[in-house]
Design an enzyme around this catalytic site. Structure first.
Site, short mmCIF file in Angstrom:
data_model
loop_
_atom_site.label_atom_id
_atom_site.label_comp_id
_atom_site.label_asym_id
_atom_site.label_seq_id
_atom_site.Cartn_x
_atom_site.Cartn_y
_atom_site.Cartn_z
CB SER A 66 -0.93 0.00 1.21
OG SER A 66 -0.19 -0.05 2.42
CB THR A 198 -1.40 6.11 4.64
OG1 THR A 198 -2.49 6.32 3.76
CG2 THR A 198 -0.55 7.35 4.70
CB THR A 216 -0.47 6.32 0.45
OG1 THR A 216 -1.39 5.26 0.20
CG2 THR A 216 -1.00 7.59 -0.18
NE ARG A 226 -8.82 8.12 -3.19
CZ ARG A 226 -8.11 7.73 -2.15
NH1 ARG A 226 -6.84 7.42 -2.30
NH2 ARG A 226 -8.67 7.64 -0.96
CB THR A 249 -3.54 5.41 8.33
OG1 THR A 249 -3.54 4.35 7.35
CG2 THR A 249 -3.88 4.81 9.68
N GLY A 250 -6.32 5.42 6.65
CA GLY A 250 -7.65 4.83 6.52
C GLY A 250 -8.36 5.29 5.27
#
Length: 338
Positions: A66, A198, A216, A226, A249-250
């Site tokens: 990621s 991230t 990320t 995006r 993060t998320g």
């Protein structure tokens, strides 16, 4: 007598003083990144050096697929990178988004900060800037990312991030066209603990200087172009050497709407301890999106730190790394989500 009373009072106000500085804290169990940043600080590097080298280590190691090259292909199969770095002394920020062909995204972000008057460069123009700054253009595709993309196509492009379009995005691939009638809804996204998305890092030196950064490759199968929360100042990370720093993060598409890192730092400025500040920042988002996937880390200039996360199916506990003068080695920490 007066001096001893004064010392006692200060001890009550700041029980740990600066004894736990310097400090490095980062999201997820990315131990090597923590070690790289900590080693940089111990060798006399600045907090900016520490954040850059720590995040760069994750980029090269492709942390969890990621961060860095060869992961999270978008709808066209391309891996693009987002990163930012912030100097808590000067409040300068450098960031890149939708970066192509350049592996060292955090390095390019720092170049934006140090070699332009801008804050954020995006897309192909960011890549050209990076090449002009001496960064080497390379293919970010790997066999793994090609396989992820091909399997996604075979599965009728599931999952994806389209809505209110035709053909039905839950059953088929595009090209898509907008539907005449737009349905208003808040779709819950279930946590994917294998797509951490991230590295967010905060570094403080012995004098309390603060820097924060992120790196990320974004969401797997994202719509091309995006940009999530990671390179957005105040969303992905924030630093102020008068207070401390935070990094998130998320689910960036949701989290960036609330600037959780900025909010957490402001809460600490108002007197909240790092754990409480982190929890309040998560709570703010939770009020509107109860099932969002996300977590945040916070640290203040006295070396105190904390974290918080939103409890959703498959995500009950958040793991993060800490290294400070008390441990002198990266330590895995965890916090129960609420």
């Amino acid at each position: 007598m007066l001096i001893s009373l004064l010392i006692s009072s200060l001890t009550l106000l700041f029980p740990l003083g600066h004894s736990s500085l310097p400090l490095v804290i980062n999201t997820w169990p990315f131990k090597n990144a923590t070690y790289e940043a900590w080693s940089t600080l111990k060798a006399g590097g600045s907090v900016l050096d520490a954040v850059e080298k720590g995040c760069a280590r994750c980029e090269m190691e492709q942390c969890d697929g990621s961060v860095g090259y060869g992961g999270s292909p978008d709808e066209s199969g391309e891996t693009t990178l987002d990163a930012m770095i912030m100097n808590g002394d000067t409040m300068e920020v450098g960031a890149v988004a939708d970066l192509r062909r350049i592996k060292n995204a955090i390095g390019v972000a720092r170049a934006v900060m140090e070699h332009t008057d801008h804050t954020l460069l995006v897309g192909e123009s960011a890549s050209v800037f990076a090449e002009n700054m001496g960064f080497i253009a390379e293919d970010l595709t790997t066999n793994k990312s090609v396989n992820i993309f091909s399997q996604w196509l075979k599965g009728n492009c599931q999952p994806n991030y389209r809505k209110n379009v035709y053909p039905d995005p839950s059953k088929s691939c595009g090209p898509y066209r907008p539907k005449a009638t737009v349905a208003r809804s808040k779709r819950a996204r279930h946590a994917n603990t294998h797509s951490h998305d991230t590295i967010g890092m905060i570094a403080l030196d012995r004098d309390g200087h603060v820097a924060a950064g992120t790196s990320t490759n974004g969401l797997t199968h994202k719509v091309p172009g995006r940009v999530g929360d990671s390179p957005i100042v105040g969303a992905g990370a924030y630093a102020d050497s008068a207070v401390g720093g935070a990094a998130a993060t998320g689910d960036g598409d949701v989290m960036m709407r609330f600037l959780p890192s900025y909010l957490a730092v402001e809460l600490m400025r108002a007197g909240a301890d790092p754990s409480a500040a982190c929890k309040s920042a998560i709570s703010r988002i939770k009020r509107h999106y109860s099932e969002f996937f996300g977590a945040i880390i916070c640290a203040n200039t006295t070396g105190h730190y904390g974290a918080a996360c939103n409890r959703v199916p498959g995500f009950n506990q958040f793991h993060y790394m800490v290294s400070n003068s008390e441990s002198d080695t990266p330590i895995l920490k965890s916090v129960d989500c609420f």
